[in-house]
Enzyme design. Structure first.
Site, PDB file in Angstrom:
ATOM      1  N   ARG A  15       0.602  -1.013  -0.006  1.00 19.46           N
ATOM      2  CA  ARG A  15       0.022  -0.184   0.136  1.00 19.46           C
ATOM      3  C   ARG A  15       0.647   1.284  -0.140  1.00 19.46           C
ATOM      4  O   ARG A  15       1.971   1.303   0.202  1.00 19.46           O
ATOM      5  CB  ARG A  15      -0.864   0.099   1.305  1.00 19.46           C
ATOM      6  CG  ARG A  15      -2.051  -1.021   1.194  1.00 19.46           C
ATOM      7  CD  ARG A  15      -2.828  -1.246   2.715  1.00 19.46           C
ATOM      8  NE  ARG A  15      -1.984  -1.617   3.757  1.00 19.46           N
ATOM      9  CZ  ARG A  15      -2.185  -2.244   4.990  1.00 19.46           C
ATOM     10  NH1 ARG A  15      -3.308  -1.737   5.096  1.00 19.46           N
ATOM     11  NH2 ARG A  15      -1.212  -2.571   5.542  1.00 19.46           N
ATOM     12  N   LYS A  75       1.997   1.710   7.485  1.00 19.61           N
ATOM     13  CA  LYS A  75       2.392   1.095   8.467  1.00 19.61           C
ATOM     14  C   LYS A  75       3.524   1.597   9.464  1.00 19.61           C
ATOM     15  O   LYS A  75       4.236   2.782   8.922  1.00 19.61           O
ATOM     16  CB  LYS A  75       3.079  -0.165   7.983  1.00 19.61           C
ATOM     17  CG  LYS A  75       2.180  -1.142   7.484  1.00 19.61           C
ATOM     18  CD  LYS A  75       0.747  -1.491   8.456  1.00 19.61           C
ATOM     19  CE  LYS A  75       1.329  -2.437   9.595  1.00 19.61           C
ATOM     20  NZ  LYS A  75       0.031  -2.932  10.479  1.00 19.61           N
ATOM     21  N   TYR A  94      -0.346   4.207  10.819  1.00 22.26           N
ATOM     22  CA  TYR A  94      -0.814   3.002  11.823  1.00 22.26           C
ATOM     23  C   TYR A  94       0.470   2.850  12.761  1.00 22.26           C
ATOM     24  O   TYR A  94       1.605   2.767  12.374  1.00 22.26           O
ATOM     25  CB  TYR A  94      -1.194   1.913  11.408  1.00 22.26           C
ATOM     26  CG  TYR A  94      -2.681   1.750  10.633  1.00 22.26           C
ATOM     27  CD1 TYR A  94      -3.595   2.012  11.390  1.00 22.26           C
ATOM     28  CD2 TYR A  94      -2.606   1.666   9.239  1.00 22.26           C
ATOM     29  CE1 TYR A  94      -4.766   2.017  10.778  1.00 22.26           C
ATOM     30  CE2 TYR A  94      -3.908   1.610   8.770  1.00 22.26           C
ATOM     31  CZ  TYR A  94      -4.959   1.822   9.549  1.00 22.26           C
ATOM     32  OH  TYR A  94      -6.189   1.592   8.921  1.00 22.26           O
ATOM     33  N   HIS A  96       0.290   1.073  16.463  1.00 22.18           N
ATOM     34  CA  HIS A  96       0.139  -0.065  17.205  1.00 22.18           C
ATOM     35  C   HIS A  96       1.162  -0.162  18.255  1.00 22.18           C
ATOM     36  O   HIS A  96       2.049  -1.356  18.342  1.00 22.18           O
ATOM     37  CB  HIS A  96       0.251  -1.361  16.086  1.00 22.18           C
ATOM     38  CG  HIS A  96      -1.146  -1.240  15.272  1.00 22.18           C
ATOM     39  ND1 HIS A  96      -2.523  -1.247  15.859  1.00 22.18           N
ATOM     40  CD2 HIS A  96      -1.199  -1.120  13.932  1.00 22.18           C
ATOM     41  CE1 HIS A  96      -3.281  -1.437  14.819  1.00 22.18           C
ATOM     42  NE2 HIS A  96      -2.555  -1.276  13.475  1.00 22.18           N
ATOM     43  N   GLU A 118      -5.002   4.456  14.383  1.00 17.84           N
ATOM     44  CA  GLU A 118      -5.792   3.347  15.006  1.00 17.84           C
ATOM     45  C   GLU A 118      -6.520   4.000  16.336  1.00 17.84           C
ATOM     46  O   GLU A 118      -7.316   3.425  16.780  1.00 17.84           O
ATOM     47  CB  GLU A 118      -5.127   2.117  15.431  1.00 17.84           C
ATOM     48  CG  GLU A 118      -4.274   2.228  16.327  1.00 17.84           C
ATOM     49  CD  GLU A 118      -2.757   2.775  16.009  1.00 17.84           C
ATOM     50  OE1 GLU A 118      -1.764   2.513  16.797  1.00 17.84           O
ATOM     51  OE2 GLU A 118      -2.539   3.230  14.737  1.00 17.84           O
ATOM     52  N   ASP A 270      -1.779  -7.502  15.260  1.00 16.33           N
ATOM     53  CA  ASP A 270      -1.367  -6.032  15.448  1.00 16.33           C
ATOM     54  C   ASP A 270      -1.347  -5.604  16.774  1.00 16.33           C
ATOM     55  O   ASP A 270      -0.346  -4.614  17.177  1.00 16.33           O
ATOM     56  CB  ASP A 270      -2.327  -5.022  14.720  1.00 16.33           C
ATOM     57  CG  ASP A 270      -1.648  -4.920  13.125  1.00 16.33           C
ATOM     58  OD1 ASP A 270      -0.537  -5.025  12.882  1.00 16.33           O
ATOM     59  OD2 ASP A 270      -2.685  -4.506  12.343  1.00 16.33           O
TER      60      ASP A 270
END
Length: 363
Positions: A15, A75, A94, A96, A118, A270
């Site tokens: 992506r 990511k 993101y 995480h 998130e 995740d």
């Protein structure tokens, strides 16, 4: 503002965080957008698409990170990218952090401002930037599980939907959020017996009313978890505690009671995974077998469908990217309380209340 869009380097991550359409909107407002060369190819966007939209292509990732005031990613940064972090840089992606403590430390040490997709949250508790990828991951989870149940992939050789005169397979989903509902919808669409376990009575009522028996909803207790996990041909882990580590709902001892050749797809990996035997894998080596059960625990599952995933993700994130660029980071965070909930690290401290509890020395 100078906005950097680097190429993702997580294993087989396909992506990209901003589309050419998004670049055009940003450059039309006077912003400079640096896009790493070939970053959008796997999502269907050529270098020419980006230059036509007004982007400046950059071959060197280090130069892109150094020049940018804000980095927009898909990511979390990997360890090789930690040297690029610095004071004065804003990172929007993101994160995480619950499952990546070294990144939390690196963000604090470098005083990078970090905003995580998130944890951007509306007043009613919805997570608008998590939802699109949760929907993709849920649907992909059941598709992958179906594939892994095939005998030549180590599964028990069961067709989930069955055929005339045979039993249907059983899909059990732990958690009735975006991931769980989408995983269950695919299971039901394949004509499998499909069950969602959740602790929320309102979710259970919603599932029963919406699906009217096509998907069964069961109150999650230790007893019902054990009952249904033992029956599961495909078990999908879909537990989310926003910002926090996922609790282990399924124990190692319970995994041992599953039938040989069954499959676990733990989408919550995740955030650490909700099944005790889960550990992160990659698209390069996506599975392992433990207690005769195939485990698939890839943290970036939506990378399997980059055309759909990039379109869905950027449609959700871009309004916030534009707000941060147009208003400036501090003003945008002050004026938009939904976006403000995404702020996780600032001035060398973990500032998000849920995540701060995980890292008391950094908060």
């Amino acid at each position: 503002m100078i906005i950097g869009v680097p190429k993702e380097i997580k294993t087989k991550e396909t992506r990209i965080a901003v589309t050419p359409k998004g670049v055009k909107e940003l450059t039309s407002k006077g912003h400079k957008v640096l896009v790493e060369e070939n970053g959008g190819l796997l999502s269907g966007f050529s270098n020419q698409d980006y230059t036509n939209a007004g982007a400046t292509l950059e071959r060197d990732a280090a130069k892109l990170w150094k020049a940018a005031e804000m980095i927009v990613k898909v990511k979390e940064p990997l360890e090789s990218e930690y040297p690029y972090l610095r004071n004065g840089l804003t990172l929007f992606t993101y994160l995480h952090l619950a499952s990546v403590p070294p990144l939390a430390s690196a963000l604090c040490e470098t005083k990078t401002t970090a905003i995580g997709y998130e944890t951007v949250q509306t007043d009613d508790g919805n997570l608008p930037l998590l939802r699109p990828m949760s929907e993709v991951a849920g649907r992909v989870a059941t598709q992958i599980g179906t594939y892994l149940l095939h005998k030549n992939h180590g599964g028990k050789g069961l067709l989930l939907g069955g055929v005339t005169g045979t039993r249907r397979g059983t899909v059990v989903v732990i958690g009735g959020g975006y991931v769980g509902l989408n995983a269950a919808e695919v299971g039901a669409g394949l004509r499998a017996e499909t069950v969602i376990l959740d602790i929320d009575d309102q979710k259970i009522a919603f599932i029963e009313e919406t699906y009217r028996g096509r998907i069964n909803a069961v109150k999650s207790t230790p007893q019902t978890v054990e009952e249904w996990v033992k029956k599961a041909d495909l078990l999908v882990g879909a537990v989310l505690v926003m910002g926090d580590r996922a609790p282990h709902v399924v124990s190692k001892e319970l995994v041992k009671k599953m039938q040989p050749g069954s499959v676990i797809v733990d989408v919550s990996i995740d955030q650490g995974g909700c099944i005790e035997t889960s550990r992160p894998t990659s698209h390069e080596v996506p599975t392992y077998i433990e207690h005769n059960v195939t485990h698939y625990c890839v943290p970036n599952m939506p990378a399997l469908t980059p055309v759909t995933s990039t379109e869905a993700l950027t449609a959700a994130t871009f309004p916030y990217v534009a707000k941060l660029a147009n208003d400036g980071v501090d003003k945008a965070l002050t004026n938009d309380k939904v976006l403000a909930k995404g702020l996780q690290v600032k001035n060398g401290k973990v500032v998000h209340p849920v995540i701060a509890k995980l890292f008391p020395k950094l908060s």
